[in-house]
Design a protein around this motif. Sequence first.
Motif, mmCIF file in Angstrom:
data_model
loop_
_atom_site.group_PDB
_atom_site.id
_atom_site.type_symbol
_atom_site.label_atom_id
_atom_site.label_comp_id
_atom_site.label_asym_id
_atom_site.label_seq_id
_atom_site.Cartn_x
_atom_site.Cartn_y
_atom_site.Cartn_z
ATOM 1 N N UNK A 119 -4.394 -5.609 3.618
ATOM 2 C CA UNK A 119 -4.519 -5.349 2.188
ATOM 3 C C UNK A 119 -4.071 -3.926 1.890
ATOM 4 N N UNK A 120 -3.241 -3.781 0.882
ATOM 5 C CA UNK A 120 -2.802 -2.448 0.451
ATOM 6 C C UNK A 120 -3.781 -1.979 -0.611
ATOM 7 N N UNK A 121 -4.510 -0.932 -0.313
ATOM 8 C CA UNK A 121 -5.536 -0.457 -1.241
ATOM 9 C C UNK A 121 -4.992 0.518 -2.266
ATOM 10 N N UNK A 122 -3.744 0.884 -2.132
ATOM 11 C CA UNK A 122 -3.137 1.818 -3.069
ATOM 12 C C UNK A 122 -1.645 1.883 -2.825
ATOM 13 N N UNK A 123 -0.985 2.877 -3.387
ATOM 14 C CA UNK A 123 0.460 3.003 -3.222
ATOM 15 C C UNK A 123 0.892 2.971 -1.752
ATOM 16 N N UNK A 124 2.057 2.380 -1.521
ATOM 17 C CA UNK A 124 2.589 2.222 -0.165
ATOM 18 C C UNK A 124 3.589 3.339 0.108
ATOM 19 N N UNK A 125 3.373 4.077 1.194
ATOM 20 C CA UNK A 125 4.305 5.134 1.610
ATOM 21 C C UNK A 125 5.308 4.505 2.565
ATOM 22 N N UNK A 126 6.595 4.659 2.239
ATOM 23 C CA UNK A 126 7.662 4.073 3.046
ATOM 24 C C UNK A 126 8.587 5.183 3.537
ATOM 25 N N UNK A 127 8.458 5.569 4.815
ATOM 26 C CA UNK A 127 9.322 6.622 5.351
ATOM 27 C C UNK A 127 10.785 6.205 5.363
#
Length: 173
Positions: A119-127
Amino acid sequence: MKNILRNRLALSTVVTTLIILVVSVLLAGVVSYFAINVTSTRVQEESLVLSYQHIWVAGDGSAVGAIMVTNAGGRDVVINKLAVRGQAADWATQVFADPAQNATADIVYAAVPASPYVAATGPIVLPSGNTVGIYITDPDSIGINDIGLTAAFTVFTSQAMYYKETNVQAYVP
């Protein structure tokens, strides 16, 4: 005419002016090229590639959307918002992500995303250079009557929004 050829100072004004003009133009060109080179190599642009987009609707009316997002740009990106057909997905209950997604494999249907999706609880950081698979469970405004119609995914970052359309598919187990 003889006086002009004998006078050493007659051509020096013209030659001096030409030399000053040529040198100033060359100097301006070199400075401009250097400035453009420095600024263009320092600025890294973001670029997301959206692929393998799907929206499935099961016979009971439940829907699942899936999309693969690849960061092809030179800087890390934060995915702030996800939307299906213009309706934002709730991070806490609807969005699941797989940061170890294989970029060459298509996404398959999953009624409730299981391991390795979390589950993504907030914004997704994508390097930069990485890929993430994203599932959205029960996207708003998608139902059994939408099978065969076009729906769109929209991925929002701080710099841009990325849009990709797909056909809503029926899922029969």
